[in-house]
Write a protein that holds these residues in place. Sequence first.
Motif, short mmCIF file in Angstrom:
data_model
loop_
_atom_site.label_atom_id
_atom_site.label_comp_id
_atom_site.label_asym_id
_atom_site.label_seq_id
_atom_site.Cartn_x
_atom_site.Cartn_y
_atom_site.Cartn_z
N LYS A 142 -32.24 14.98 -12.36
CA LYS A 142 -33.53 14.76 -13.00
C LYS A 142 -34.63 15.32 -12.09
O LYS A 142 -34.52 15.21 -10.88
N PRO A 143 -35.68 15.93 -12.63
CA PRO A 143 -36.02 16.03 -14.06
C PRO A 143 -35.61 17.35 -14.70
O PRO A 143 -36.25 17.79 -15.65
N GLU A 144 -34.56 18.00 -14.21
CA GLU A 144 -34.12 19.25 -14.84
C GLU A 144 -33.60 18.95 -16.24
O GLU A 144 -32.88 17.98 -16.46
N TYR A 148 -30.48 15.89 -19.05
CA TYR A 148 -30.82 15.15 -20.27
C TYR A 148 -30.01 15.69 -21.45
O TYR A 148 -29.50 14.92 -22.27
N ALA A 149 -29.90 17.01 -21.53
CA ALA A 149 -29.14 17.63 -22.61
C ALA A 149 -27.67 17.24 -22.54
O ALA A 149 -27.03 17.01 -23.59
N MET A 150 -27.13 17.15 -21.34
CA MET A 150 -25.73 16.76 -21.18
C MET A 150 -25.50 15.34 -21.65
O MET A 150 -24.49 15.04 -22.31
N PRO A 159 -32.07 11.96 -29.83
CA PRO A 159 -33.00 11.68 -28.73
C PRO A 159 -34.02 10.60 -29.05
O PRO A 159 -34.31 9.76 -28.18
N GLU A 160 -34.54 10.61 -30.27
CA GLU A 160 -35.57 9.63 -30.62
C GLU A 160 -35.03 8.20 -30.71
O GLU A 160 -35.80 7.24 -30.75
N MET A 174 -40.08 14.45 -18.59
CA MET A 174 -39.08 15.33 -19.19
C MET A 174 -38.36 14.64 -20.35
O MET A 174 -38.11 15.25 -21.39
N ALA A 175 -38.04 13.36 -20.18
CA ALA A 175 -37.41 12.62 -21.27
C ALA A 175 -38.32 12.56 -22.49
O ALA A 175 -37.88 12.72 -23.63
#
Length: 207
Positions: A142-144, A148-150, A159-160, A174-175
């Motif tokens: 984080k925050p790459e 998050y995508a993984m 995501p929502e 980023m999130a």
Amino acid sequence: MQPQAVIFDIGNVLIEWQPERFFDREIGEARRRALFAAVDLHAMNDAVDRGGNFTEVVFATAEQYPDWHDEIHMWHDRWIEMAAPEIPHSIRLLRALRAKGTPVFALTNFGVQTFDDIAAPHYPFLSEFDRTYVSGHMKTIKPEPEIYAMLEADCGIAPEALIFTDDRQDNIDMATQRGWQTHLFTGPQGWADRLVGAGLLTEEDAQ
């Protein structure tokens, strides 16, 4: 939208992570300031969190800075003293959510060895997550956006429908960009209030 899963950061959310406080206690504030000015210990730690071998990374850094050799070795030999103590109210929230049947994940910048070999045996609650996403295993931090995508791809939840707490604004930002619901962690009571507001816990549950 009511969240379908809750994501906890670990450092400074479930376990205090204050290396500067540790070194202030051990070598004094003035010498600690000199150490952190001379050696980028947080960058060293990032290398571990990206999957570098804990012992190799720390010992190599100590060799590069012989004037600070002993202090850098303390990062390795006494690491668990920097990752302490646990934050009891946050752990209660984790358990309360799971008791309600809500999936609870961890998303953490953590080394492979420091998590698997040191922290997890020392803090048994770290085994209680439904899914645990550790940066050292994932080779991104984080925050790459990749980390998050993984998580999104692995858990299969929109995501929502995720709600995430972290103590660092850049990780939260980023999130948020990815559409997650977020909460900047400044203490367990604020997080408890947010979980109650999201309809995931009652006030009694969140004590």
